[in-house]
Design a protein around this motif. Sequence first.
Motif, short mmCIF file in Angstrom:
data_model
loop_
_atom_site.label_atom_id
_atom_site.label_comp_id
_atom_site.label_asym_id
_atom_site.label_seq_id
_atom_site.Cartn_x
_atom_site.Cartn_y
_atom_site.Cartn_z
N TYR A 49 24.82 35.78 72.02
CA TYR A 49 26.24 36.18 71.96
C TYR A 49 26.86 35.73 70.63
O TYR A 49 27.53 36.52 69.95
CB TYR A 49 27.00 35.60 73.13
CG TYR A 49 28.50 35.71 73.01
CD1 TYR A 49 29.15 36.92 73.25
CD2 TYR A 49 29.27 34.60 72.65
CE1 TYR A 49 30.52 37.02 73.13
CE2 TYR A 49 30.64 34.70 72.53
CZ TYR A 49 31.27 35.91 72.77
OH TYR A 49 32.62 36.01 72.64
N GLY A 52 25.50 37.73 67.78
CA GLY A 52 26.05 39.08 67.78
C GLY A 52 27.47 39.14 67.27
O GLY A 52 27.85 40.07 66.53
N LEU A 119 23.91 45.66 65.95
CA LEU A 119 23.62 44.72 67.05
C LEU A 119 22.31 45.04 67.75
O LEU A 119 21.59 44.12 68.17
CB LEU A 119 24.77 44.73 68.06
CG LEU A 119 26.10 44.13 67.59
CD1 LEU A 119 27.16 44.30 68.66
CD2 LEU A 119 25.93 42.66 67.25
N VAL A 120 21.99 46.32 67.93
CA VAL A 120 20.82 46.67 68.75
C VAL A 120 19.77 47.49 68.01
O VAL A 120 18.57 47.31 68.25
CB VAL A 120 21.26 47.41 70.03
CG1 VAL A 120 22.07 46.49 70.93
CG2 VAL A 120 22.05 48.66 69.71
N TYR A 142 19.84 40.19 77.45
CA TYR A 142 19.90 40.63 76.05
C TYR A 142 21.00 41.68 75.85
O TYR A 142 21.91 41.48 75.02
CB TYR A 142 18.55 41.16 75.60
CG TYR A 142 18.55 41.74 74.21
CD1 TYR A 142 18.36 40.93 73.09
CD2 TYR A 142 18.78 43.10 74.00
CE1 TYR A 142 18.38 41.47 71.81
CE2 TYR A 142 18.80 43.64 72.73
CZ TYR A 142 18.60 42.82 71.64
OH TYR A 142 18.63 43.35 70.37
N LYS A 146 24.79 41.21 73.89
CA LYS A 146 25.22 42.09 72.81
C LYS A 146 26.52 42.81 73.17
O LYS A 146 27.42 42.96 72.32
CB LYS A 146 24.12 43.11 72.50
CG LYS A 146 22.81 42.51 72.04
CD LYS A 146 22.92 41.90 70.66
CE LYS A 146 21.59 41.42 70.15
NZ LYS A 146 21.65 40.91 68.75
N LEU A 206 27.58 50.94 72.45
CA LEU A 206 26.32 50.20 72.51
C LEU A 206 25.25 50.99 73.25
O LEU A 206 24.07 50.93 72.89
CB LEU A 206 26.55 48.85 73.19
CG LEU A 206 25.52 47.77 72.84
CD1 LEU A 206 25.65 47.37 71.38
CD2 LEU A 206 25.73 46.53 73.71
#
Length: 305
Positions: A49, A52, A119-120, A142, A146, A206
């Motif tokens: 966290y 991110g 982020l991903v 996970y 994020k 996301l």
Amino acid sequence: MSDRTSRSASESVSRSTSSSAPTGVIHDIGYQRYTGPRLGRRQVFGALYGHGLRTAFGLGRSAKAKIFPWLIVAIVVVVAAGATAVRTQIGQVVLSYPDFANSMSWLVIFFVAVVAPELVSRDLRSGVLPLYFSRPLPRADYPLAKLAALVTALWLLLGAPQVLMFVGAAFTTGDGLRGAWNELLDLLPGLLYAGIWAVVFASIGLLVASFTGKRAFAAGGVVAVFLMTIPVGGTLTIMPSETVNELAGLVSPTTLVQGTGRWALNTEGMGVQIGNLGPVYGLYTIALVGLCVALLLARYRKVAS
């Protein structure tokens, strides 16, 4: 004579063997076994966290990575400061707290389009997810870490300037503590409204970004989802059916948030007409966020398995 020759030969072989045997020295360079506490799931989640959230604003990264997020931050702060300055000069509210979030909607879209892939998508492309999941980290943690980081970043992006507006307004009302208290009561719905923006946009952005490891494709997909739905909703608003007009806001995430805010927090909604369908907007928002989170978790149950 024969015994003497065989002894000489065996001694020669022994010397040859001993000279060719590998030799080495063990050096003590101070390595020691780790004897401290073993951190678990909570600490891993917190680290993801925190990382991110820092990534969202380019902290701990190159100067190039900081340009876009801090340019957006600078713009929203300048707008908030300008609205506060004008209010102190003319004594009237020119931009309410919820209206500030509405006016920043385009910047929020582009912020999500840039930050969500960071982020991903980067982890998908580099193939480090098996390394993450080799630790005491459930697969659900996970994406949730994020998502929490992106929600927090968006809320700070919209909420922090509102706090700046509050500070500037609370001390210029001329009503002392009563004026500051009334201003605080106006601020709280604005912060809640910013939270709705953050949750909805982070969930959708996301999810879209998690389907590709290429950041350019992920960013394009996020922008397409948010922007291409706006003209569709606009077309529905001019249909002859009043019910269709009132339901048109459900098509686009932007108008969906505005309609939900108008119903739940009595915001203006930038012209979004919801009629008596406010509860529909609220339930649809909850269902959409829940669906996005469920699909995001399902995505990471399959990836890198």
